[in-house]
Design a protein around this motif. Structure first.
Motif, PDB file in Angstrom:
ATOM      1  N   MET A   1      19.971 108.452  -4.048  1.00  0.00           N
ATOM      2  CA  MET A   1      20.592 107.159  -4.528  1.00  0.00           C
ATOM      3  C   MET A   1      21.985 107.291  -5.381  1.00  0.00           C
ATOM      4  O   MET A   1      22.074 108.412  -5.812  1.00  0.00           O
ATOM      5  N   ALA A   2      22.994 106.190  -4.985  1.00  0.00           N
ATOM      6  CA  ALA A   2      23.778 106.433  -5.506  1.00  0.00           C
ATOM      7  C   ALA A   2      24.328 106.176  -6.872  1.00  0.00           C
ATOM      8  O   ALA A   2      23.437 105.435  -7.502  1.00  0.00           O
ATOM      9  N   ARG A   3      24.824 106.968  -7.641  1.00  0.00           N
ATOM     10  CA  ARG A   3      25.129 106.780  -8.977  1.00  0.00           C
ATOM     11  C   ARG A   3      25.977 105.567  -9.316  1.00  0.00           C
ATOM     12  O   ARG A   3      27.056 105.156  -8.639  1.00  0.00           O
ATOM     13  N   ARG A   4      25.524 104.802 -10.343  1.00  0.00           N
ATOM     14  CA  ARG A   4      26.108 103.610 -10.742  1.00  0.00           C
ATOM     15  C   ARG A   4      27.561 103.982 -11.628  1.00  0.00           C
ATOM     16  O   ARG A   4      27.763 104.985 -12.307  1.00  0.00           O
ATOM     17  N   ALA A   5      28.614 103.202 -11.358  1.00  0.00           N
ATOM     18  CA  ALA A   5      29.869 103.367 -11.949  1.00  0.00           C
ATOM     19  C   ALA A   5      29.608 102.936 -13.499  1.00  0.00           C
ATOM     20  O   ALA A   5      29.112 101.980 -13.940  1.00  0.00           O
ATOM     21  N   THR A   6      30.180 103.766 -14.619  1.00  0.00           N
ATOM     22  CA  THR A   6      30.017 103.292 -15.894  1.00  0.00           C
ATOM     23  C   THR A   6      31.247 102.788 -16.428  1.00  0.00           C
ATOM     24  O   THR A   6      31.169 102.313 -17.590  1.00  0.00           O
ATOM     25  N   ASP A   7      32.299 102.825 -15.587  1.00  0.00           N
ATOM     26  CA  ASP A   7      33.621 102.479 -16.453  1.00  0.00           C
ATOM     27  C   ASP A   7      34.147 101.331 -15.653  1.00  0.00           C
ATOM     28  O   ASP A   7      35.445 100.969 -15.411  1.00  0.00           O
ATOM     29  N   ALA A   8      33.280 100.486 -14.874  1.00  0.00           N
ATOM     30  CA  ALA A   8      33.693  99.389 -14.307  1.00  0.00           C
ATOM     31  C   ALA A   8      33.538  97.844 -15.096  1.00  0.00           C
ATOM     32  O   ALA A   8      32.596  98.010 -15.877  1.00  0.00           O
TER      33      ALA A   8
END
Length: 126
Positions: A1-8
């Protein structure tokens, strides 16, 4: 599973409020509509700019504060959205004026737009 962006998303925001204002009770009296602004809209004051400020100076102040407070170099800005109800002189966008004053010629490759549509301009910029 792709990692979610934390700085968007919106990471910081800055506001500027003019120092001059008219109490809404005085405006209600002048307009002959007691309670319309204070009770109906929940407002206590209507701020306005004087002859020493314009839309460019207000936006420049807010942007400069934002960059300074969060330690963001102008070179890190890739997109600039400006939402406003006013143009400086109706011949060019506020973003163009802001870019020249805030970023200078060395950093002119910034995407974005000025949206001049009353309340929608700010909403669109968000």
């Amino acid at each position: 599973m792709a990692r979610r962006a934390t700085d968007a998303g919106i990471l910081a925001m800055e506001c500027y409020f003019p120092q001059r204002y008219v109490p809404q009770t005085a405006l209600e009296e002048a307009d002959g509509c007691a309670g319309k602004y204070t009770v109906g809209l929940g407002q206590t004051a209507l701020a306005f700019f004087d002859d020493r400020e314009d839309i460019a100076s207000v936006l420049l102040t807010a942007c400069a504060r934002l960059l300074e407070r969060y330690g963001v170099p102008a070179s890190a800005i890739g997109r600039l959205e400006v939402g406003t109800e006013t143009l400086l002189d109706k011949s060019k966008s506020v973003k163009t004026t802001l870019m020249a004053q805030l970023f200078g010629a060395e950093h002119s490759d910034v995407e974005g737009v000025s949206s001049t549509n009353a309340c929608y301009g700010g909403t669109a910029a968000l």
